[in-house]
Design an enzyme around this catalytic site. Structure first.
Site, PDB file in Angstrom:
ATOM      1  N   ASN A   1      43.625  39.025  46.530  1.00 42.53           N
ATOM      2  CA  ASN A   1      43.626  40.389  47.072  1.00 42.53           C
ATOM      3  C   ASN A   1      44.894  41.150  46.675  1.00 42.53           C
ATOM      4  O   ASN A   1      44.844  42.353  46.416  1.00 42.53           O
ATOM      5  CB  ASN A   1      43.469  40.365  48.599  1.00 42.53           C
TER       6      ASN A   1
ATOM      7  N   ALA B   1      40.888  54.780  38.938  1.00 46.95           N
ATOM      8  CA  ALA B   1      41.992  55.515  39.574  1.00 46.95           C
ATOM      9  C   ALA B   1      41.463  56.373  40.718  1.00 46.95           C
ATOM     10  O   ALA B   1      40.294  56.771  40.731  1.00 46.95           O
ATOM     11  CB  ALA B   1      42.672  56.388  38.531  1.00 46.95           C
TER      12      ALA B   1
ATOM     13  N   GLU C   1      32.765  44.256  51.252  1.00 46.20           N
ATOM     14  CA  GLU C   1      31.904  45.066  52.107  1.00 46.20           C
ATOM     15  C   GLU C   1      31.060  45.952  51.202  1.00 46.20           C
ATOM     16  O   GLU C   1      31.517  46.412  50.164  1.00 46.20           O
ATOM     17  CB  GLU C   1      32.749  45.921  53.047  1.00 46.20           C
TER      18      GLU C   1
ATOM     19  N   CYS D   1      41.197  44.622  54.166  1.00 52.32           N
ATOM     20  CA  CYS D   1      41.674  43.429  53.457  1.00 52.32           C
ATOM     21  C   CYS D   1      42.833  43.675  52.496  1.00 52.32           C
ATOM     22  O   CYS D   1      43.886  43.066  52.647  1.00 52.32           O
ATOM     23  CB  CYS D   1      40.502  42.800  52.711  1.00 52.32           C
TER      24      CYS D   1
ATOM     25  N   LYS E   1      27.359  42.220  71.938  1.00 50.83           N
ATOM     26  CA  LYS E   1      27.143  42.202  70.486  1.00 50.83           C
ATOM     27  C   LYS E   1      25.973  41.274  70.148  1.00 50.83           C
ATOM     28  O   LYS E   1      25.070  41.639  69.384  1.00 50.83           O
ATOM     29  CB  LYS E   1      28.431  41.697  69.832  1.00 50.83           C
TER      30      LYS E   1
ATOM     31  N   LYS F   1      46.027  44.865  54.234  1.00 48.38           N
ATOM     32  CA  LYS F   1      46.496  43.840  55.189  1.00 48.38           C
ATOM     33  C   LYS F   1      47.016  42.596  54.462  1.00 48.38           C
ATOM     34  O   LYS F   1      48.113  42.108  54.752  1.00 48.38           O
ATOM     35  CB  LYS F   1      45.331  43.451  56.112  1.00 48.38           C
TER      36      LYS F   1
ATOM     37  N   ARG G   1      38.348  51.305  58.661  1.00 48.28           N
ATOM     38  CA  ARG G   1      39.690  50.716  58.750  1.00 48.28           C
ATOM     39  C   ARG G   1      40.542  51.058  57.520  1.00 48.28           C
ATOM     40  O   ARG G   1      40.094  50.893  56.395  1.00 48.28           O
ATOM     41  CB  ARG G   1      39.593  49.189  58.927  1.00 48.28           C
TER      42      ARG G   1
ATOM     43  N   VAL H   1      31.817  38.983  57.822  1.00 52.15           N
ATOM     44  CA  VAL H   1      31.956  37.688  57.163  1.00 52.15           C
ATOM     45  C   VAL H   1      31.006  36.671  57.789  1.00 52.15           C
ATOM     46  O   VAL H   1      30.225  36.014  57.092  1.00 52.15           O
ATOM     47  CB  VAL H   1      33.424  37.205  57.251  1.00 52.15           C
TER      48      VAL H   1
ATOM     49  N   LYS I   1      35.375  52.988  51.640  1.00 50.59           N
ATOM     50  CA  LYS I   1      34.722  52.993  50.327  1.00 50.59           C
ATOM     51  C   LYS I   1      33.226  53.214  50.534  1.00 50.59           C
ATOM     52  O   LYS I   1      32.736  53.096  51.674  1.00 50.59           O
ATOM     53  CB  LYS I   1      34.977  51.696  49.558  1.00 50.59           C
TER      54      LYS I   1
HETATM   55  C1  UGA Z   1      38.231  43.084  49.168  1.00 50.71           C
HETATM   56  C2  UGA Z   1      38.077  42.173  47.936  1.00 50.71           C
HETATM   57  O1  UGA Z   1      37.571  42.928  46.844  1.00 50.71           O
HETATM   58  C3  UGA Z   1      37.134  41.011  48.238  1.00 50.71           C
HETATM   59  O2  UGA Z   1      37.073  40.142  47.129  1.00 50.71           O
HETATM   60  C4  UGA Z   1      37.669  40.253  49.460  1.00 50.71           C
HETATM   61  O3  UGA Z   1      36.812  39.183  49.830  1.00 50.71           O
HETATM   62  C5  UGA Z   1      37.760  41.212  50.630  1.00 50.71           C
HETATM   63  O4  UGA Z   1      38.648  42.297  50.276  1.00 50.71           O
HETATM   64  C6  UGA Z   1      38.298  40.449  51.815  1.00 50.71           C
HETATM   65  O5  UGA Z   1      39.421  39.952  51.727  1.00 50.71           O
HETATM   66  O6  UGA Z   1      37.567  40.249  52.790  1.00 50.71           O
HETATM   67  P1  UGA Z   1      36.763  45.041  50.253  1.00 50.71           P
HETATM   68  O7  UGA Z   1      37.868  45.191  51.244  1.00 50.71           O
HETATM   69  O8  UGA Z   1      35.365  45.013  50.742  1.00 50.71           O
HETATM   70  O9  UGA Z   1      36.968  43.681  49.411  1.00 50.71           O
HETATM   71  O10 UGA Z   1      36.906  46.254  49.251  1.00 50.71           O
HETATM   72  P2  UGA Z   1      37.179  46.463  47.687  1.00 50.71           P
HETATM   73  O11 UGA Z   1      35.907  46.593  46.963  1.00 50.71           O
HETATM   74  O12 UGA Z   1      38.152  45.456  47.191  1.00 50.71           O
HETATM   75  O13 UGA Z   1      37.874  47.902  47.716  1.00 50.71           O
HETATM   76  C7  UGA Z   1      39.099  48.094  48.423  1.00 50.71           C
HETATM   77  C8  UGA Z   1      39.626  49.486  48.222  1.00 50.71           C
HETATM   78  O14 UGA Z   1      40.052  49.676  46.884  1.00 50.71           O
HETATM   79  C9  UGA Z   1      38.624  50.600  48.493  1.00 50.71           C
HETATM   80  O15 UGA Z   1      39.253  51.634  49.216  1.00 50.71           O
HETATM   81  C10 UGA Z   1      38.221  51.090  47.107  1.00 50.71           C
HETATM   82  O16 UGA Z   1      37.824  52.437  47.087  1.00 50.71           O
HETATM   83  C11 UGA Z   1      39.533  50.879  46.359  1.00 50.71           C
HETATM   84  N1  UGA Z   1      39.361  50.689  44.887  1.00 50.71           N
HETATM   85  C12 UGA Z   1      38.646  49.661  44.398  1.00 50.71           C
HETATM   86  C13 UGA Z   1      39.988  51.588  44.021  1.00 50.71           C
HETATM   87  O17 UGA Z   1      40.674  52.542  44.457  1.00 50.71           O
HETATM   88  N2  UGA Z   1      39.840  51.393  42.670  1.00 50.71           N
HETATM   89  C14 UGA Z   1      39.127  50.368  42.160  1.00 50.71           C
HETATM   90  O18 UGA Z   1      39.051  50.250  40.914  1.00 50.71           O
HETATM   91  C15 UGA Z   1      38.508  49.477  43.037  1.00 50.71           C
END
Ligand code: UGA
Length: 425
Positions: A203, A247, A150, A255, A35, A258, A322, A11, A315
């Site tokens: 979220n 799916a 991310e 995020c 770091k 949590k 994490r 961030v 992902k």
């Molecule tokens: C998430 C939010 O998308 C951001 O908007 C937010 O700013 C961020 O958390 C945060 O609070 O800092 P992120 O954790 O990077 O972002 O990941 P996502 O893209 O949201 O994916 C989260 C998980 O959901 C991954 O494991 C992904 O594989 C899974 N996912 C996502 C699915 O299983 N299906 C989907 O359709 C989309």
């Protein structure tokens, strides 16, 4: 403007670099000297496409500076963004140690009026506590939740879907309006608690959306419908939208799990019910079992079987492990006596530290060799491009469980695999 960033994780670094690219001067501060020294040398402690080059450029043109001395970060700063992490410790409670330390240091070392912007995700009760902690100095406080993902952190920082600022302080609001005037995104200025709720509700909603589609996919499996078409069909309604209806074996990361857990926890404290979010979290906790059950259906027993796991990060596009569903699957399989091998495009080195005794490689073919079955656990789209014919020849079995529904089912079947997706016929 002169901006300082406290905390150089995803961030902090992405936000700060976005400000550099908008023409501001940014000083990055982190309590961790090693770091900072490694970033100065061009080594970014996490994988995020394109960030290394941009940091180098910004250091070169003088817009980015790094320090491990807070006094230097305070010098000349008009706005300070606090971007330290707040990991969850238990029962949905955030560990605020880093945030509190940063605030105490700020309170002790700041000698003049300054705008403090909290980007770290904190719940309403923690916000009150932090505000209290900052009391006494001439701080103009605002919260500015981040919405970056991310894997696309820089793009999202430069071009966010929306900018939300919560403050009751006129000076902070004016300054932040000016700072964000060069961003074309939608902007919402509100009070701090509403800004915090926007972050948690966003979220949590995404978590609900994913768990919803995962339950529908499990139902599709039972009745022989195809989740890809179902998701596309649902998503054609603009009130629903197609995004986050992919799916799979569940959501991970630092995020969604949590923040949804934290929302349930602080809603209890507030005397409100958030049953839907709680259920979404619970559904997600069990969703990885779909992959395990598929494996058992075909192999009967995994004991002594060679199982290849494609993907370790939570992902694609990141090396972040994490709350990775992949790690959950691996530890479950190992407990059942399976011999696990694993591949990832970015997180092999990090994974080796936590997965002792597992063969880990960034070479898909080495991992696939001799496997009785493969599980795609992370949505690295690169898996679409690998030589599946070659993999078929190297494997001992033919089973591929696509836990992220990223491969072409027909092609895989034509290549000779027993292909099983999630909610796909
Ligand atoms: C998430 C939010 O998308 C951001 O908007 C937010 O700013 C961020 O958390 C945060 O609070 O800092 P992120 O954790 O990077 O972002 O990941 P996502 O893209 O949201 O994916 C989260 C998980 O959901 C991954 O494991 C992904 O594989 C899974 N996912 C996502 C699915 O299983 N299906 C989907 O359709 C989309």
């Amino acid at each position: 403007m002169n901006i300082s960033i406290i905390g150089t994780g995803y961030v902090g670094l992405s936000t700060g670099i976005a400000f550099c690219l908008k023409g501001h001067k940014v000083k990055f501060y982190d309590i961790n000297k090693n770091k900072i020294q490694s970033i100065i040398k061009g080594k970014i402690p996490f994988f995020e496409d394109g960030i290394e080059k941009l940091v180098k450029n910004c250091v070169k043109d003088g817009s980015a500076n790094f320090t491990f001395k807070l006094e230097e970060a305070l010098d000349k700063a008009e706005i300070i963004f606090i971007c330290v992490d707040s990991p969850i410790c238990s029962e949905g409670i955030s560990d605020l140690t880093n945030l509190k330390e940063a605030c105490i240091e700020l309170r002790e070392k700041s000698r003049r009026e300054i705008i403090i912007v909290i980007k770290t995700t904190i719940n309403p009760y923690d916000y009150m506590e932090i505000k209290e902690l900052l009391n006494g100095n001439v701080f103009h406080i605002a919260v500015n939740p981040e919405f970056l993902r991310e894997g696309s952190a820089l793009k999202d920082s430069l071009n966010p879907y929306r900018i939300v600022v919560g403050t009751e302080d006129k000076i902070a609001r004016k300054k932040l309006e000016k700072l964000y005037s060069s961003f074309e995104s939608a902007k919402l200025f509100t009070d701090p608690l509403s800004a915090i709720m926007i972050k948690y509700a966003s979220n949590s909603f995404l978590a609900v959306k994913i768990s919803f589609i995962n339950e529908i996919a499990n139902l599709c499996d039972r009745i022989g419908a195809n989740i890809d078409d179902v998701a596309t069909g649902i998503g054609l309604d603009p009130r629903i939208g197609r995004e986050f209806l992919n799916a799979g074996i569940g959501f991970g990361g630092s995020c969604l799990p949590k923040d949804s857990k934290n929302l349930v926890s602080f809603s209890k404290r507030a005397g409100a019910k958030t049953t839907i979010v709680q259920k979404a979290y619970e559904v997600n906790r069990g969703q990885f079992n779909i992959a395990i059950n598929r494996l058992i259906e075909s192999l009967k027993d995994v004991k002594g079987k060679n199982i290849g796991i494609f993907g370790l990060s939570f992902k694609g596009g990141t090396d972040d492990l994490r709350e990775s569903v992949s790690l959950k699957i691996i530890s479950h399989l190992r407990r059942q006596g399976a011999l696990v091998k694993a591949h990832d495009y970015a997180s092999c080195e990090k994974a080796k530290e936590v997965l002792k005794g597992v063969f880990i490689s960034d070479d898909v073919y080495k991992v696939a060799k001799g496997c009785d079955a493969l599980i795609i656990a992370t949505d690295w789209l690169e898996y679409r491009e690998i030589d599946w014919k070659r993999i078929k020849k190297m494997m001992n079995g033919r089973l591929v469980i696509d836990g992220r529904n990223i491969l072409n089912a027909d092609k895989m079947k034509k290549t000779g695999f027993i292909y099983k997706g999630i909610g796909r016929i």
